[in-house]
Design an enzyme around this catalytic site. Structure first.
Site, PDB file in Angstrom:
ATOM      1  N   TYR A   1      -0.904   8.130  -2.962  1.00  0.00           N
ATOM      2  CA  TYR A   1      -1.149   7.733  -4.349  1.00  0.00           C
ATOM      3  C   TYR A   1      -2.350   8.504  -4.934  1.00  0.00           C
ATOM      4  O   TYR A   1      -2.403   8.773  -6.127  1.00  0.00           O
ATOM      5  CB  TYR A   1      -1.473   6.239  -4.445  1.00  0.00           C
ATOM      6  CG  TYR A   1      -0.303   5.294  -4.312  1.00  0.00           C
ATOM      7  CD1 TYR A   1       1.016   5.746  -4.239  1.00  0.00           C
ATOM      8  CD2 TYR A   1      -0.516   3.920  -4.275  1.00  0.00           C
ATOM      9  CE1 TYR A   1       2.065   4.855  -4.120  1.00  0.00           C
ATOM     10  CE2 TYR A   1       0.528   3.021  -4.173  1.00  0.00           C
ATOM     11  CZ  TYR A   1       1.831   3.484  -4.091  1.00  0.00           C
ATOM     12  OH  TYR A   1       2.864   2.598  -3.982  1.00  0.00           O
ATOM     13  N   GLY A   2      -3.310   8.809  -4.071  1.00  0.00           N
ATOM     14  CA  GLY A   2      -4.557   9.410  -4.557  1.00  0.00           C
ATOM     15  C   GLY A   2      -4.371  10.752  -5.230  1.00  0.00           C
ATOM     16  O   GLY A   2      -5.208  11.179  -6.023  1.00  0.00           O
TER      17      GLY A   2
ATOM     18  N   GLU B   1      -3.696   7.717   8.865  1.00  0.00           N
ATOM     19  CA  GLU B   1      -2.256   7.575   9.157  1.00  0.00           C
ATOM     20  C   GLU B   1      -1.973   8.109  10.566  1.00  0.00           C
ATOM     21  O   GLU B   1      -1.232   7.507  11.340  1.00  0.00           O
ATOM     22  CB  GLU B   1      -1.418   8.347   8.129  1.00  0.00           C
ATOM     23  CG  GLU B   1      -1.381   7.742   6.739  1.00  0.00           C
ATOM     24  CD  GLU B   1      -0.327   6.651   6.540  1.00  0.00           C
ATOM     25  OE1 GLU B   1       0.737   6.696   7.182  1.00  0.00           O
ATOM     26  OE2 GLU B   1      -0.584   5.735   5.719  1.00  0.00           O
TER      27      GLU B   1
ATOM     28  N   ASP C   1       0.873  -1.188   0.000  1.00  0.00           N
ATOM     29  CA  ASP C   1       0.000   0.000   0.000  1.00  0.00           C
ATOM     30  C   ASP C   1       0.906   1.233   0.000  1.00  0.00           C
ATOM     31  O   ASP C   1       2.128   1.120   0.208  1.00  0.00           O
ATOM     32  CB  ASP C   1      -0.934   0.002   1.231  1.00  0.00           C
ATOM     33  CG  ASP C   1      -1.886   1.212   1.242  1.00  0.00           C
ATOM     34  OD1 ASP C   1      -2.360   1.617   0.162  1.00  0.00           O
ATOM     35  OD2 ASP C   1      -2.142   1.768   2.331  1.00  0.00           O
ATOM     36  N   SER C   2       0.306   2.398  -0.182  1.00  0.00           N
ATOM     37  CA  SER C   2       1.078   3.640  -0.125  1.00  0.00           C
ATOM     38  C   SER C   2       1.471   3.980   1.310  1.00  0.00           C
ATOM     39  O   SER C   2       2.333   4.818   1.540  1.00  0.00           O
ATOM     40  CB  SER C   2       0.229   4.786  -0.674  1.00  0.00           C
ATOM     41  OG  SER C   2      -0.956   4.897   0.112  1.00  0.00           O
TER      42      SER C   2
ATOM     43  N   CYS D   1      -4.582  -1.675  -1.808  1.00  0.00           N
ATOM     44  CA  CYS D   1      -4.822  -0.252  -2.056  1.00  0.00           C
ATOM     45  C   CYS D   1      -5.784  -0.129  -3.230  1.00  0.00           C
ATOM     46  O   CYS D   1      -5.514  -0.680  -4.308  1.00  0.00           O
ATOM     47  CB  CYS D   1      -3.488   0.413  -2.396  1.00  0.00           C
ATOM     48  SG  CYS D   1      -3.642   2.121  -2.942  1.00  0.00           S
ATOM     49  N   ASN D   2      -6.896   0.558  -3.009  1.00  0.00           N
ATOM     50  CA  ASN D   2      -7.874   0.728  -4.086  1.00  0.00           C
ATOM     51  C   ASN D   2      -7.329   1.593  -5.216  1.00  0.00           C
ATOM     52  O   ASN D   2      -7.590   1.334  -6.382  1.00  0.00           O
ATOM     53  CB  ASN D   2      -9.140   1.401  -3.550  1.00  0.00           C
ATOM     54  CG  ASN D   2      -9.974   0.499  -2.668  1.00  0.00           C
ATOM     55  OD1 ASN D   2     -10.939  -0.103  -3.115  1.00  0.00           O
ATOM     56  ND2 ASN D   2      -9.605   0.383  -1.416  1.00  0.00           N
ATOM     57  N   THR D   3      -6.591   2.632  -4.865  1.00  0.00           N
ATOM     58  CA  THR D   3      -6.077   3.542  -5.895  1.00  0.00           C
ATOM     59  C   THR D   3      -5.160   2.778  -6.844  1.00  0.00           C
ATOM     60  O   THR D   3      -5.323   2.804  -8.068  1.00  0.00           O
ATOM     61  CB  THR D   3      -5.302   4.708  -5.245  1.00  0.00           C
ATOM     62  OG1 THR D   3      -6.092   5.284  -4.205  1.00  0.00           O
ATOM     63  CG2 THR D   3      -4.944   5.768  -6.264  1.00  0.00           C
TER      64      THR D   3
ATOM     65  N   CYS E   1     -11.165   2.940   0.002  1.00  0.00           N
ATOM     66  CA  CYS E   1      -9.751   3.235   0.238  1.00  0.00           C
ATOM     67  C   CYS E   1      -9.395   2.420   1.472  1.00  0.00           C
ATOM     68  O   CYS E   1     -10.143   2.431   2.463  1.00  0.00           O
ATOM     69  CB  CYS E   1      -9.554   4.719   0.513  1.00  0.00           C
ATOM     70  SG  CYS E   1      -7.902   5.117   1.140  1.00  0.00           S
ATOM     71  N   THR E   2      -8.289   1.704   1.407  1.00  0.00           N
ATOM     72  CA  THR E   2      -7.986   0.778   2.507  1.00  0.00           C
ATOM     73  C   THR E   2      -7.644   1.505   3.807  1.00  0.00           C
ATOM     74  O   THR E   2      -7.664   0.901   4.875  1.00  0.00           O
ATOM     75  CB  THR E   2      -6.844  -0.180   2.115  1.00  0.00           C
ATOM     76  OG1 THR E   2      -5.724   0.586   1.657  1.00  0.00           O
ATOM     77  CG2 THR E   2      -7.300  -1.140   1.034  1.00  0.00           C
ATOM     78  N   HIS E   3      -7.368   2.805   3.724  1.00  0.00           N
ATOM     79  CA  HIS E   3      -7.148   3.565   4.958  1.00  0.00           C
ATOM     80  C   HIS E   3      -8.450   3.773   5.750  1.00  0.00           C
ATOM     81  O   HIS E   3      -8.422   3.933   6.960  1.00  0.00           O
ATOM     82  CB  HIS E   3      -6.575   4.955   4.645  1.00  0.00           C
ATOM     83  CG  HIS E   3      -5.099   4.966   4.375  1.00  0.00           C
ATOM     84  ND1 HIS E   3      -4.550   4.528   3.209  1.00  0.00           N
ATOM     85  CD2 HIS E   3      -4.053   5.374   5.152  1.00  0.00           C
ATOM     86  CE1 HIS E   3      -3.234   4.670   3.255  1.00  0.00           C
ATOM     87  NE2 HIS E   3      -2.903   5.187   4.430  1.00  0.00           N
TER      88      HIS E   3
HETATM   89  N1  DGL Z   1      -4.787   3.213   0.741  1.00  0.00           N
HETATM   90  C1  DGL Z   1      -4.941   3.779  -0.556  1.00  0.00           C
HETATM   91  C2  DGL Z   1      -6.234   3.303  -1.218  1.00  0.00           C
HETATM   92  O1  DGL Z   1      -6.769   2.270  -0.852  1.00  0.00           O
HETATM   93  C3  DGL Z   1      -4.826   5.258  -0.791  1.00  0.00           C
HETATM   94  C4  DGL Z   1      -4.086   6.204   0.018  1.00  0.00           C
HETATM   95  C5  DGL Z   1      -3.298   7.204  -0.815  1.00  0.00           C
HETATM   96  O2  DGL Z   1      -3.861   8.182  -1.343  1.00  0.00           O
HETATM   97  O3  DGL Z   1      -2.101   6.955  -0.920  1.00  0.00           O
HETATM   98  O4  DGL Z   1      -6.731   3.912  -2.126  1.00  0.00           O
END
Ligand code: DGL
Length: 268
Positions: free
Chosen positions: A41-42, A151, A9-10, A73-75, A187-189
């Site tokens: 990443y987003g 985070e 993940d990011s 990570c969805n992104t 988003c996994t966060h």
């Molecule tokens: N955890 C990431 C997701 O599932 C995104 C977080 C990011 O923007 O880096 O999309």
């Protein structure tokens, strides 16, 4: 397939996927990589995310020889999954917005999708909506502030209530948003903030994510060949100054030892 399960993940969001994998495979060896050098990443462009994720996963697969890799990570998954699958020598499981289960559960036929800026504009998401939620109103909203809040929460910091309210408002106050009864945490966060989101939302809103489904897919792909029990390793592409504050959360998921990739912590 005898190597560890690799998750990428990011940042720390993919730990929500790891928690679901741990629930089914408590002792399996895992390697988790947080690409903090590329975080978030987003906010990146598609070409940038694809190149970064493909390059990093390639190097990680070479380095840790996993049984399979999970893009937690969805992104990264909605942008790069179709690019990386054919070029990696191991099966790759992606994390994509749980639009199908949301459409199955929604009674009002109105669902919300909370993701990053990049995720909510992906054709991959258009396609999921077309295939599984064609009869639903789908309200999409980007909530990058929740990524930062998640985070921070994992480092023991208080959650910014305004970020949570703004994210919910982006769905529920949008045109036709008042009918939404199911919100996809795309988003996994975001599942790290499930309690805060549920407390701030009107009663009865269901929050869904894809972590359990991903864990089941991992078990299925391993096909009875469990990775040998082993310690969990946490790798990162950059060292944030407050790394020590994360140690208790990592320890709870069996990740002890943090390694910064590259010599002397130099960015990859
Ligand atoms: N955890 C990431 C997701 O599932 C995104 C977080 C990011 O923007 O880096 O999309």
């Amino acid at each position: 397939m005898t190597g560890p399960i690799l998750l990428l993940d990011s940042g720390v969001g993919g730990l929500t996927v790891l928690a679901a994998v741990r629930a089914l495979l408590p002792d399996a060896a895992v390697v988790y990589c947080a690409d903090w050098a590329g975080f978030p990443y987003g906010a990146r462009r598609e070409a940038d995310v694809s190149a970064r994720v493909a390059g990093l996963l390639g190097r990680l697969v070479e380095r840790v020889a996993p049984s399979l890799a999970v893009i937690a990570c969805n992104t990264a998954s909605t942008i790069a999954l179709d690019w990386v699958r054919p070029v990696l020598p191991v099966p790759v499981v992606g994390t994509v917005p749980a639009i199908k289960p949301a459409a199955e559960r929604s009674r009002t036929r109105a669902i919300g999708v909370l993701g990053t800026e990049a995720t909510i504009r992906q054709p991959y998401v258009d396609d999921l909506v077309r295939r599984y939620a064609a009869d639903c109103v789908v309200v999409r909203h980007a909530a990058p502030e929740l990524v930062q809040a998640a985070e921070a929460k994992l480092r023991g910091q208080p959650v910014d209530a305004r970020a949570v309210e703004a994210a919910l408002g982006g769905i529920l106050d949008a045109p036709r948003g008042a009918a939404v009864d199911t919100i996809v945490l795309a988003c996994t966060h975001f599942p790290l903030l499930r309690d805060e989101l549920a407390a701030a939302a009107p009663p009865g809103i269901l929050f869904l994510d894809g972590a359990t489904g991903i864990a089941r897919r991992v078990v299925q792909l391993l096909d009875g060949t469990l990775p040998p029990p082993g310690p969990g390793r946490f790798l990162a592409t950059a060292a944030p100054s407050d790394l020590a504050a994360l140690a208790p959360a990592l320890h709870r998921l069996g990740l002890d030892g943090i390694e910064i990739l590259g010599e002397g912590g130099r960015r990859w």
